[in-house]
Design a protein around this motif. Structure first.
Motif, PDB file in Angstrom:
ATOM      1  N   MET A 155       0.836  -1.183   0.000  1.00 46.69           N
ATOM      2  CA  MET A 155       0.000   0.000   0.000  1.00 46.69           C
ATOM      3  C   MET A 155       0.879   1.243   0.000  1.00 46.69           C
ATOM      4  O   MET A 155       1.995   1.233   0.478  1.00 46.69           O
ATOM      5  N   LEU A 156       0.370   2.313  -0.501  1.00 51.67           N
ATOM      6  CA  LEU A 156       1.120   3.559  -0.655  1.00 51.67           C
ATOM      7  C   LEU A 156       1.234   4.344   0.646  1.00 51.67           C
ATOM      8  O   LEU A 156       2.189   5.094   0.833  1.00 51.67           O
ATOM      9  N   SER A 157       0.334   4.179   1.577  1.00 46.74           N
ATOM     10  CA  SER A 157       0.292   5.004   2.789  1.00 46.74           C
ATOM     11  C   SER A 157       1.584   4.974   3.607  1.00 46.74           C
ATOM     12  O   SER A 157       2.074   6.042   3.982  1.00 46.74           O
ATOM     13  N   PRO A 158       2.170   3.827   3.915  1.00 47.48           N
ATOM     14  CA  PRO A 158       3.413   3.857   4.702  1.00 47.48           C
ATOM     15  C   PRO A 158       4.544   4.580   3.981  1.00 47.48           C
ATOM     16  O   PRO A 158       5.314   5.325   4.610  1.00 47.48           O
ATOM     17  N   THR A 159       4.647   4.407   2.673  1.00 46.39           N
ATOM     18  CA  THR A 159       5.686   5.083   1.906  1.00 46.39           C
ATOM     19  C   THR A 159       5.442   6.582   1.893  1.00 46.39           C
ATOM     20  O   THR A 159       6.377   7.376   2.033  1.00 46.39           O
ATOM     21  N   LEU A 160       4.196   6.968   1.741  1.00 46.88           N
ATOM     22  CA  LEU A 160       3.846   8.382   1.730  1.00 46.88           C
ATOM     23  C   LEU A 160       4.154   9.020   3.082  1.00 46.88           C
ATOM     24  O   LEU A 160       4.742  10.107   3.152  1.00 46.88           O
ATOM     25  N   ILE A 161       3.795   8.371   4.151  1.00 46.69           N
ATOM     26  CA  ILE A 161       4.043   8.907   5.489  1.00 46.69           C
ATOM     27  C   ILE A 161       5.539   9.012   5.751  1.00 46.69           C
ATOM     28  O   ILE A 161       6.021  10.016   6.295  1.00 46.69           O
ATOM     29  N   ALA A 162       6.291   8.006   5.333  1.00 47.12           N
ATOM     30  CA  ALA A 162       7.743   8.051   5.538  1.00 47.12           C
ATOM     31  C   ALA A 162       8.354   9.215   4.761  1.00 47.12           C
ATOM     32  O   ALA A 162       9.263   9.901   5.264  1.00 47.12           O
ATOM     33  N   SER A 163       7.881   9.454   3.564  1.00 48.45           N
ATOM     34  CA  SER A 163       8.393  10.575   2.772  1.00 48.45           C
ATOM     35  C   SER A 163       8.008  11.909   3.395  1.00 48.45           C
ATOM     36  O   SER A 163       8.809  12.850   3.398  1.00 48.45           O
ATOM     37  N   LEU A 164       6.799  12.000   3.907  1.00 54.33           N
ATOM     38  CA  LEU A 164       6.355  13.242   4.544  1.00 54.33           C
ATOM     39  C   LEU A 164       7.157  13.548   5.800  1.00 54.33           C
ATOM     40  O   LEU A 164       7.458  14.708   6.100  1.00 54.33           O
ATOM     41  N   GLU A 165       7.514  12.514   6.556  1.00 50.97           N
ATOM     42  CA  GLU A 165       8.258  12.729   7.795  1.00 50.97           C
ATOM     43  C   GLU A 165       9.659  13.273   7.526  1.00 50.97           C
ATOM     44  O   GLU A 165      10.256  13.917   8.379  1.00 50.97           O
ATOM     45  N   LYS A 166      10.172  13.046   6.319  1.00 51.91           N
ATOM     46  CA  LYS A 166      11.505  13.541   5.974  1.00 51.91           C
ATOM     47  C   LYS A 166      11.483  15.029   5.609  1.00 51.91           C
ATOM     48  O   LYS A 166      12.507  15.680   5.604  1.00 51.91           O
ATOM     49  N   LEU A 167      10.299  15.550   5.296  1.00 53.16           N
ATOM     50  CA  LEU A 167      10.177  16.944   4.882  1.00 53.16           C
ATOM     51  C   LEU A 167      10.124  17.870   6.085  1.00 53.16           C
ATOM     52  O   LEU A 167       9.670  17.478   7.170  1.00 53.16           O
ATOM     53  N   PRO A 168      10.547  19.129   5.903  1.00 56.00           N
ATOM     54  CA  PRO A 168      10.369  20.111   6.984  1.00 56.00           C
ATOM     55  C   PRO A 168       8.879  20.354   7.234  1.00 56.00           C
ATOM     56  O   PRO A 168       8.038  20.108   6.364  1.00 56.00           O
ATOM     57  N   GLU A 169       8.568  20.849   8.410  1.00 58.30           N
ATOM     58  CA  GLU A 169       7.167  21.024   8.807  1.00 58.30           C
ATOM     59  C   GLU A 169       6.411  21.956   7.858  1.00 58.30           C
ATOM     60  O   GLU A 169       5.244  21.722   7.536  1.00 58.30           O
ATOM     61  N   LYS A 170       7.079  22.987   7.346  1.00 57.71           N
ATOM     62  CA  LYS A 170       6.429  23.931   6.443  1.00 57.71           C
ATOM     63  C   LYS A 170       6.003  23.205   5.151  1.00 57.71           C
ATOM     64  O   LYS A 170       4.891  23.413   4.650  1.00 57.71           O
ATOM     65  N   LEU A 171       6.862  22.342   4.617  1.00 60.00           N
ATOM     66  CA  LEU A 171       6.511  21.589   3.410  1.00 60.00           C
ATOM     67  C   LEU A 171       5.438  20.537   3.697  1.00 60.00           C
ATOM     68  O   LEU A 171       4.592  20.270   2.847  1.00 60.00           O
ATOM     69  N   GLN A 172       5.470  19.967   4.885  1.00 62.05           N
ATOM     70  CA  GLN A 172       4.413  19.022   5.258  1.00 62.05           C
ATOM     71  C   GLN A 172       3.054  19.721   5.248  1.00 62.05           C
ATOM     72  O   GLN A 172       2.057  19.158   4.791  1.00 62.05           O
ATOM     73  N   GLN A 173       3.040  20.958   5.731  1.00 65.10           N
ATOM     74  CA  GLN A 173       1.799  21.738   5.753  1.00 65.10           C
ATOM     75  C   GLN A 173       1.321  22.002   4.314  1.00 65.10           C
ATOM     76  O   GLN A 173       0.132  21.909   4.022  1.00 65.10           O
ATOM     77  N   GLU A 174       2.254  22.303   3.405  1.00 67.79           N
ATOM     78  CA  GLU A 174       1.889  22.537   2.006  1.00 67.79           C
ATOM     79  C   GLU A 174       1.323  21.273   1.360  1.00 67.79           C
ATOM     80  O   GLU A 174       0.352  21.333   0.607  1.00 67.79           O
ATOM     81  N   VAL A 175       1.923  20.134   1.666  1.00 64.60           N
ATOM     82  CA  VAL A 175       1.424  18.864   1.127  1.00 64.60           C
ATOM     83  C   VAL A 175       0.023  18.596   1.656  1.00 64.60           C
ATOM     84  O   VAL A 175      -0.862  18.153   0.908  1.00 64.60           O
ATOM     85  N   LEU A 176      -0.214  18.875   2.911  1.00 62.27           N
ATOM     86  CA  LEU A 176      -1.542  18.697   3.493  1.00 62.27           C
ATOM     87  C   LEU A 176      -2.566  19.583   2.791  1.00 62.27           C
ATOM     88  O   LEU A 176      -3.651  19.117   2.429  1.00 62.27           O
ATOM     89  N   HIS A 177      -2.223  20.854   2.575  1.00 61.53           N
ATOM     90  CA  HIS A 177      -3.147  21.762   1.892  1.00 61.53           C
ATOM     91  C   HIS A 177      -3.428  21.286   0.466  1.00 61.53           C
ATOM     92  O   HIS A 177      -4.563  21.345  -0.013  1.00 61.53           O
ATOM     93  N   TYR A 178      -2.383  20.815  -0.206  1.00 64.24           N
ATOM     94  CA  TYR A 178      -2.567  20.334  -1.577  1.00 64.24           C
ATOM     95  C   TYR A 178      -3.459  19.086  -1.605  1.00 64.24           C
ATOM     96  O   TYR A 178      -4.331  18.952  -2.459  1.00 64.24           O
ATOM     97  N   ALA A 179      -3.270  18.176  -0.655  1.00 62.57           N
ATOM     98  CA  ALA A 179      -4.104  16.972  -0.582  1.00 62.57           C
ATOM     99  C   ALA A 179      -5.563  17.349  -0.320  1.00 62.57           C
ATOM    100  O   ALA A 179      -6.479  16.768  -0.916  1.00 62.57           O
ATOM    101  N   GLU A 180      -5.791  18.330   0.550  1.00 57.82           N
ATOM    102  CA  GLU A 180      -7.157  18.784   0.805  1.00 57.82           C
ATOM    103  C   GLU A 180      -7.765  19.439  -0.434  1.00 57.82           C
ATOM    104  O   GLU A 180      -8.945  19.243  -0.738  1.00 57.82           O
ATOM    105  N   PHE A 181      -6.945  20.200  -1.159  1.00 54.81           N
ATOM    106  CA  PHE A 181      -7.397  20.820  -2.399  1.00 54.81           C
ATOM    107  C   PHE A 181      -7.802  19.752  -3.413  1.00 54.81           C
ATOM    108  O   PHE A 181      -8.855  19.843  -4.052  1.00 54.81           O
ATOM    109  N   LEU A 182      -6.958  18.741  -3.589  1.00 52.71           N
ATOM    110  CA  LEU A 182      -7.279  17.660  -4.528  1.00 52.71           C
ATOM    111  C   LEU A 182      -8.554  16.925  -4.124  1.00 52.71           C
ATOM    112  O   LEU A 182      -9.398  16.616  -4.970  1.00 52.71           O
ATOM    113  N   ALA A 183      -8.702  16.657  -2.846  1.00 58.44           N
ATOM    114  CA  ALA A 183      -9.893  15.944  -2.378  1.00 58.44           C
ATOM    115  C   ALA A 183     -11.155  16.765  -2.629  1.00 58.44           C
ATOM    116  O   ALA A 183     -12.178  16.224  -3.054  1.00 58.44           O
TER     117      ALA A 183
END
Length: 83
Positions: free
Chosen positions: A1-29
């Motif tokens: 499944m993609l979720s563990p890989t996605l979470i691991a990649s997100l944890e490597k990003l700085p918090e500001k970029l994690q926030q941007e990814v979250l906003h983008y995911a909400e936008f897509l949804a």
């Protein structure tokens, strides 16, 4: 499944970029929910609804006389051309 890989990649990003990814995911949804409403199932056709609305001539299957007069020799693509 993609979720563990996605979470691991997100944890490597700085918090500001994690926030941007979250906003983008909400936008897509939100856009996916608006642009792809559930499609209605097509209605099944019922045979015989046009019965009696058309008449077919008795000689429908008979050969056409016009076709007997045309031969390949008369066709301009099969005649020899002079140079």
């Amino acid at each position: 499944m993609l979720s563990p890989t996605l979470i691991a990649s997100l944890e490597k990003l700085p918090e500001k970029l994690q926030q941007e990814v979250l906003h983008y995911a909400e936008f897509l949804a939100a856009n996916y929910a608006q642009s792809n409403p559930p499609t209605p199932t097509p209605k099944r056709r019922q045979a015989g609804t046009m019965q009696g609305m058309f008449e077919m001539s008795d000689d429908f299957d008979a050969p056409l006389d016009v076709l007997n007069t045309v031969t390949l020799a008369d066709h301009p693509m099969t005649t020899k051309r002079s140079r």
